[in-house]
Structure formats: structure tokens, C-alpha cells
Design a protein around this motif. Structure first.
Motif, PDB file in Angstrom:
ATOM      1  N   ALA A 156     -21.137 -11.376 -40.841  1.00  9.42           N
ATOM      2  CA  ALA A 156     -22.373 -11.949 -41.290  1.00  9.42           C
ATOM      3  C   ALA A 156     -23.291 -12.404 -40.207  1.00  9.42           C
ATOM      4  O   ALA A 156     -24.604 -12.123 -40.407  1.00  9.42           O
ATOM      5  CB  ALA A 156     -21.809 -13.526 -42.040  1.00  9.42           C
ATOM      6  N   ARG A 157     -22.956 -12.563 -39.137  1.00  6.50           N
ATOM      7  CA  ARG A 157     -23.826 -12.952 -37.931  1.00  6.50           C
ATOM      8  C   ARG A 157     -24.452 -11.410 -37.497  1.00  6.50           C
ATOM      9  O   ARG A 157     -25.568 -11.424 -37.232  1.00  6.50           O
ATOM     10  CB  ARG A 157     -23.028 -13.482 -36.637  1.00  6.50           C
ATOM     11  N   PHE A 158     -23.505 -10.452 -37.347  1.00  3.54           N
ATOM     12  CA  PHE A 158     -23.985  -9.008 -37.156  1.00  3.54           C
ATOM     13  C   PHE A 158     -25.194  -8.682 -38.119  1.00  3.54           C
ATOM     14  O   PHE A 158     -26.290  -8.162 -37.604  1.00  3.54           O
ATOM     15  CB  PHE A 158     -22.746  -8.248 -37.125  1.00  3.54           C
ATOM     16  N   THR A 159     -24.872  -8.778 -39.513  1.00  2.11           N
ATOM     17  CA  THR A 159     -25.538  -8.470 -40.333  1.00  2.11           C
ATOM     18  C   THR A 159     -26.888  -9.217 -40.046  1.00  2.11           C
ATOM     19  O   THR A 159     -28.074  -8.610 -40.297  1.00  2.11           O
ATOM     20  CB  THR A 159     -25.167  -8.673 -41.693  1.00  2.11           C
ATOM     21  N   ALA A 160     -26.958 -10.469 -39.967  1.00  5.16           N
ATOM     22  CA  ALA A 160     -28.154 -11.315 -39.751  1.00  5.16           C
ATOM     23  C   ALA A 160     -29.193 -10.763 -38.667  1.00  5.16           C
ATOM     24  O   ALA A 160     -30.293 -10.660 -38.854  1.00  5.16           O
ATOM     25  CB  ALA A 160     -27.848 -12.817 -39.676  1.00  5.16           C
ATOM     26  N   ALA A 161     -28.439 -10.480 -37.573  1.00  8.89           N
ATOM     27  CA  ALA A 161     -29.297  -9.902 -36.532  1.00  8.89           C
ATOM     28  C   ALA A 161     -29.691  -8.706 -36.854  1.00  8.89           C
ATOM     29  O   ALA A 161     -31.029  -8.269 -36.478  1.00  8.89           O
ATOM     30  CB  ALA A 161     -28.173  -9.785 -35.372  1.00  8.89           C
ATOM     31  N   MET A 162     -28.937  -7.680 -37.304  1.00  8.16           N
ATOM     32  CA  MET A 162     -29.671  -6.402 -37.527  1.00  8.16           C
ATOM     33  C   MET A 162     -30.612  -6.468 -38.698  1.00  8.16           C
ATOM     34  O   MET A 162     -31.627  -5.751 -38.769  1.00  8.16           O
ATOM     35  CB  MET A 162     -28.584  -5.501 -37.854  1.00  8.16           C
ATOM     36  N   ASP A 163     -30.390  -7.257 -39.783  1.00  8.33           N
ATOM     37  CA  ASP A 163     -31.610  -7.632 -40.615  1.00  8.33           C
ATOM     38  C   ASP A 163     -32.806  -8.004 -40.214  1.00  8.33           C
ATOM     39  O   ASP A 163     -33.801  -7.880 -40.780  1.00  8.33           O
ATOM     40  CB  ASP A 163     -31.095  -8.427 -41.698  1.00  8.33           C
ATOM     41  N   ASP A 164     -32.816  -8.786 -39.090  1.00  5.61           N
ATOM     42  CA  ASP A 164     -34.018  -9.244 -38.208  1.00  5.61           C
ATOM     43  C   ASP A 164     -34.609  -7.874 -37.392  1.00  5.61           C
ATOM     44  O   ASP A 164     -34.564  -7.930 -36.134  1.00  5.61           O
ATOM     45  CB  ASP A 164     -33.738 -10.467 -37.434  1.00  5.61           C
ATOM     46  N   ASP A 165     -35.203  -7.090 -38.106  1.00  9.93           N
ATOM     47  CA  ASP A 165     -36.011  -5.980 -37.514  1.00  9.93           C
ATOM     48  C   ASP A 165     -34.692  -5.129 -36.484  1.00  9.93           C
ATOM     49  O   ASP A 165     -35.230  -4.843 -34.935  1.00  9.93           O
ATOM     50  CB  ASP A 165     -37.031  -6.354 -36.572  1.00  9.93           C
ATOM     51  N   PHE A 166     -33.782  -4.773 -36.836  1.00  9.50           N
ATOM     52  CA  PHE A 166     -32.785  -4.238 -35.982  1.00  9.50           C
ATOM     53  C   PHE A 166     -32.414  -4.792 -34.538  1.00  9.50           C
ATOM     54  O   PHE A 166     -32.589  -4.246 -33.517  1.00  9.50           O
ATOM     55  CB  PHE A 166     -32.973  -2.612 -36.095  1.00  9.50           C
ATOM     56  N   ASN A 167     -32.057  -6.232 -34.481  1.00  6.22           N
ATOM     57  CA  ASN A 167     -31.851  -6.806 -33.033  1.00  6.22           C
ATOM     58  C   ASN A 167     -30.838  -6.486 -32.649  1.00  6.22           C
ATOM     59  O   ASN A 167     -29.674  -7.313 -32.793  1.00  6.22           O
ATOM     60  CB  ASN A 167     -32.237  -8.087 -33.623  1.00  6.22           C
ATOM     61  N   THR A 168     -30.805  -5.176 -31.957  1.00  4.29           N
ATOM     62  CA  THR A 168     -29.250  -4.880 -31.432  1.00  4.29           C
ATOM     63  C   THR A 168     -28.981  -5.878 -30.126  1.00  4.29           C
ATOM     64  O   THR A 168     -27.803  -5.979 -30.159  1.00  4.29           O
ATOM     65  CB  THR A 168     -29.572  -3.418 -30.905  1.00  4.29           C
ATOM     66  N   PRO A 169     -30.052  -6.459 -29.490  1.00  5.95           N
ATOM     67  CA  PRO A 169     -29.408  -7.479 -28.397  1.00  5.95           C
ATOM     68  C   PRO A 169     -28.500  -8.487 -29.085  1.00  5.95           C
ATOM     69  O   PRO A 169     -27.350  -8.820 -28.561  1.00  5.95           O
ATOM     70  CB  PRO A 169     -30.678  -7.895 -27.587  1.00  5.95           C
ATOM     71  N   GLU A 170     -29.022  -8.943 -30.128  1.00  2.00           N
ATOM     72  CA  GLU A 170     -28.260 -10.196 -30.778  1.00  2.00           C
ATOM     73  C   GLU A 170     -27.016  -9.436 -31.448  1.00  2.00           C
ATOM     74  O   GLU A 170     -26.154 -10.209 -31.393  1.00  2.00           O
ATOM     75  CB  GLU A 170     -29.166 -10.618 -31.718  1.00  2.00           C
ATOM     76  N   ALA A 171     -27.168  -8.469 -31.934  1.00  2.00           N
ATOM     77  CA  ALA A 171     -25.745  -7.951 -32.630  1.00  2.00           C
ATOM     78  C   ALA A 171     -25.116  -7.797 -31.485  1.00  2.00           C
ATOM     79  O   ALA A 171     -23.680  -7.983 -31.949  1.00  2.00           O
ATOM     80  CB  ALA A 171     -26.308  -6.757 -33.234  1.00  2.00           C
TER      81      ALA A 171
END
Length: 467
Positions: free
Chosen positions: A342-357
């Protein structure tokens, strides 16, 4: 899902034109030379975007073109004494090899400009008929920039400012210095195609307008490319396509960040220009891919020995966590993964935020390490989730033991020892003892440690000596 749109300069909720389907076009390479690190940046960025969109359930049609006719191609083929077809085929094959080593999945379609000349001619004729283009008496065809009301909207540029600040070659055949070429008349002996305006070849910008329309239609979801393409290439694509088709061209514009080498712009004149294959001769492809993924796709990346070393250390943390989990169990899934996913998806849903992912994956790796010690029964499901989520980024698919063994003991000196020798060399140069400074450089070079001086200081790369 939110995506930053270069056109509107803000993040927007992503809603595809056709529910459940995404049509995406990315400007590819002009194949006159081997692909460099800047190309790798674009390749990997849009590979991650494509992988994630598919993971989210979208049916993605990913088109990345090849420019196989261009002034640079003509010059290089002439310099090499080979045919244009021989040069471009060789470079396309090399490009495919490079992207495969970086774990980049091939696009669904890879149109080539030379195979779409009829489509290009048809679009040029439409632009002439609508008054947006004109044939000059030298056999060229030009686009009337001032005729298109929205010109400059992608880059937020004013036409008069562009005109006053333009470094445009004087061309008596143009109606306006800002006009750009759609069809170039061929010089004697040059590769050419017949047209209503005489023998010639397409201009660069019109190729993508015609190929994207052919592959994806008059309006599509995403258009991407490198940071240097927003102007004039993508601006000109908008002008051509919207004038010819009478419809919006693209809903979302995406642009990857630049690659810098030791904090300087990559340039052949600075001696810091690297092709993908040069880099992969000395570094694990996954380490290079990790470096490209670890920064947000819109951010600039700094390529340096230090950044590569950090990328390897990060991957080693992941593979150390995965090591020792039975391979047959790694593919199993379990409920323990749901919070991380869920956290990974939320990060990537935010303009493909790979550092957060990736930060989520580090948390998952820490939990896996804990489970290996305290609750071994939970480890297989956690390892499976780490591999699965890492796979969406194109990472963590190697055998852990093999990856860790390949990186062990490769450097002949520790990084601290290398830095100490660099400092000694700097002191020798300051004391004008250039013989001692050269001796240190030669000593390190013999070990495969190549020093690179720049305004930022002295960096180094490791090039494993041949046996």
C-alpha cells in the motif's frame, strides 16, 4: 494517480482517454552513434513508468521511435565510408543490446522514420493546404510558426521574445527566421525520397508527429522524452500535429531529468562523456539501473564513482536481506506484505516517486532481516514481496549470492586508500612536484583506478585491468 504535466507545470490526476488503456509515445534515439548515459536515463525512466502502469492494471501501448535519417547520420556514414543502412542497423542492434543489459523491456512498437515517409508527406501536404506551411523556391518546405496561435505554450515562451533572442541562421528562403523545416531538399548524392517539392528527406520534428499519429492516433495520453526536447522539438510537434489534425495532440507531457558527471554537464569537450556500453564494461548493469531509478525521474542525476558506490551498497543491503531464503519460497505471497504494498503504491501513484518507493523497500528489507532471525516462517512471504515490488522497478531479480560475490573485493584498494593517494597527489601538485603527482596517477592507473580532474576536484573510475 497524479502525474506532473510539463504543459500545465503541475501535477494532475491521470485519466486516460480510453478507460483502462494508456497510449504513450517517447522520443527515441537518432542512431548515428552508441547510446550514452542520457539515453539510458530516458530508457530506464519510461521503462519504470510502463512497468508500473501495467502493474496498476492498465493496458499500455508503448511506442518509442527511431530516427534513422538525419544530418548526423549522413555525416557519420560518410566519415565511416559505409552505407546509411549499414550504420543505422548496426547502431539499432547496439541500442537493443544496451537496453537489454539495463533490464529495459522493449517498446510495443518501434517505428522508424524511413518507413513512414508516406505518412510524413501526407501530413506536410495537409499543413500546406491549411496554410500552416509553404514550399520555398529551394525545394525546402517550412512551417509558419506565427500562423499557429498556441506556439510556445509547452515552454511558456513568447514569440517576440524568441524572435529577438533567437540565434537563427539567416535564411533568405524563410518567411520568418522562426519558421522551421518540414522537408529538406536533397543535395547531390544524398539519400532522398521523391516528393511533390522534389527529392529530399523529412525534417526531424515532422517525423514524430507523423509516426505518433500512425501508431496511436490524433490524440493520445502521454508523450515523453529527454529534458533537451521540450524546445524546439516537442514545441514543434504540438504545432504540427494540432494544426494538421485540428485536435489536442497530447494530454500529458513528461520529461526525464538530465545526467551530470561529477556535477558537470556531460560533454565530449569536457572529457566526461560515457556511452552505456563503456559504463557497463566496468559496472554491474543493475548497479547502473539502480542509480538511474534512485532519483525521481524529473530530477537530475549525478553520475560519479561515489554515486555508483552508494548504488552498489544499497543493492547489497537488499540482496543481503534476500540471501538465505529458499529460492522456491521467494515467489510465494503472504498477507504480511499488504502494508508495504500500500505504501509502495501510494509513492508510485504520486508522479512515480521512486525514491519514496525505494524507502518502502528498505523498510521491507529491515523487516525481512528481523523475520530471518526472530520469525523464520514469515521470511519467505516478505522476501517474495521484496522481489515482486523490486521487480516493478526492474530490480532485485538476480540470485543474491551471485550478486554479492561479484562485488566482493573487486577494488584493489579501499576507497579511503584511493582518496589518500588523491590527496597526496594534490599536495604534490601544490608543491609543484609534478613528477611525484604523475607517478601517483600512473600508479593508480596501473591498478585500474583512472583519475578524472575537473573544476569540482578529482574523481575516479575503476576500470578493471585486463588479465
Amino acid at each position: 494517480m497524479q502525474i506532473y504535466n510539463t504543459l500545465t507545470r503541475r501535477k494532475e490526476a491521470f485519466t486516460p482517454i480510453e478507460p483502462g488503456k494508456v497510449r504513450m509515445y517517447v522520443c527515441g534515439m537518432t542512431v548515428y552513434d552508441y547510446c550514452h548515459l542520457g539515453h539510458a536515463r530516458v530508457m530506464v525512466a519510461f521503462d519504470v513508468i510502463t512497468r508500473y502502469l501495467r502493474q496498476r492494471g492498465f493496458d499500455v501501448t508503448y511506442v518509442r521511435n527511431v530516427t534513422d535519417i538525419d544530418d548526423k547520420i549522413l555525416r557519420r556514414a560518410d566519415e565511416n565510408g559505409e552505407s546509411i543502412a549499414s550504420l543505422t542497423e548496426r547502431m539499432i542492434e547496439a541500442m537493443h543490446e544496451d537496453e537489454a543489459r539495463l533490464g529495459v523491456l522493449p517498446p510495443d512498437q518501434e517505428p522508424r522514420a524511413t518507413r513512414h515517409v508516406d505518412d510524413i508527406l501526407a501530413m506536410i501536404e495537409t499543413l500546406i493546404d491549411k496554410g500552416y506551411a509553404y514550399a520555398a523556391d529551394n525545394g525546402d518546405v517550412y512551417y509558419r510558426v506565427r500562423r499557429f496561435e498556441g506556439y510556445g505554450k509547452l515552454n511558456n515562451r513568447d514569440l517576440d521574445e524568441m524572435r529577438s533572442g533567437a540565434r537563427v541562421e539567416v535564411d533568405e528562403h524563410k518567411e520568418d527566421p522562426l519558421d522551421f523545416v518540414l522537408w529538406k531538399a536533397a543535395k547531390p548524392g544524398e539519400a532522398s525520397w521523391p516528393s511533390p517539392w522534389g527529392e529530399g528527406r523529412p525534417g526531424w520534428h515532422i517525423e514524430c508527429s507523423a509516426m505518433s499519429k500512425c501508431c496511436l492516433g490524433e490524440t493520445f495520453d502521454i508523450h515523453g522524452g529527454g529534458p533537451d526536447l521540450t524546445f524546439p522539438h516537442h514545441e514543434n510537434e504540438i504545432a504540427q500535429s494540432e494544426a494538421a489534425n485540428g485536435k489536442p495532440f497530447v494530454n500529458t507531457w513528461m520529461h526525464a531529468g538530465a545526467v551530470r558527471v561529477n556535477h558537470e554537464k556531460m560533454s565530449k569537450s569536457l572529457g566526461n562523456f560515457f556511452t552505456i556500453r563503456e559504463v557497463l564494461e566496468h559496472h554491474d548493469p543493475e548497479v547502473v539501473r539502480y542509480l538511474l531509478v534512485a532519483s525521481h525521474y524529473r530530477s537530475a542525476i549525478n553520475y560519479s564513482p561515489d554515486s555508483l558506490a552508494e548504488a552498489r551498497k544499497s543493492l547489497e543491503r537488499f540482496y543481503n536481506a534476500l540471501e538465505g531464503v529458499a529460492p522456491e519460497s521467494v515467489s510465494e505471497e503472504g498477507k504480511a506484505s499488504s502494508a508495504f504494498e500500500a505504501r509502495f503504491t501510494a509513492a508510485m501513484d504520486d508522479d512515480f516517486n521512486t525514491p519514496e518507493a525505494l524507502s518502502v523497500l528498505f523498510d521491507l528489507a529491515r523487516e525481512l532481516n528481523r523475520a530471518k532471525k526472530e520469525a523464520p516462517g514469515e521470511a519467505p512471504a516478505l522476501a517474495a514481496e521484496l522481489r515482486r515490488l523490486g521487480g516493478i522497478l526492474g530490480l532485485l531479480q538476480q540470485d543474491p549470492a551471485a550478486f554479492l560475490k561479484a562485488g566482493a573485493g573487486e577494488l584493489p584498494l579501499s576507497e579511503a586508500e584511493i582518496q589518500a593517494r588523491i590527496d597526496e597527489r594534490a599536495a604534490a601538485k601544490k608543491a609543484k612536484d609534478f613528477a611525484a603527482a604523475d607517478a601517483i596517477r600512473d600508479e593508480l592507473a596501473a591498478l585500474g583506478i583512472i583519475l578524472k580532474d575537473s573544476r569540482e576536484g578529482t574523481g575516479w573510475v575503476f576500470e578493471k585491468p585486463e588479465n
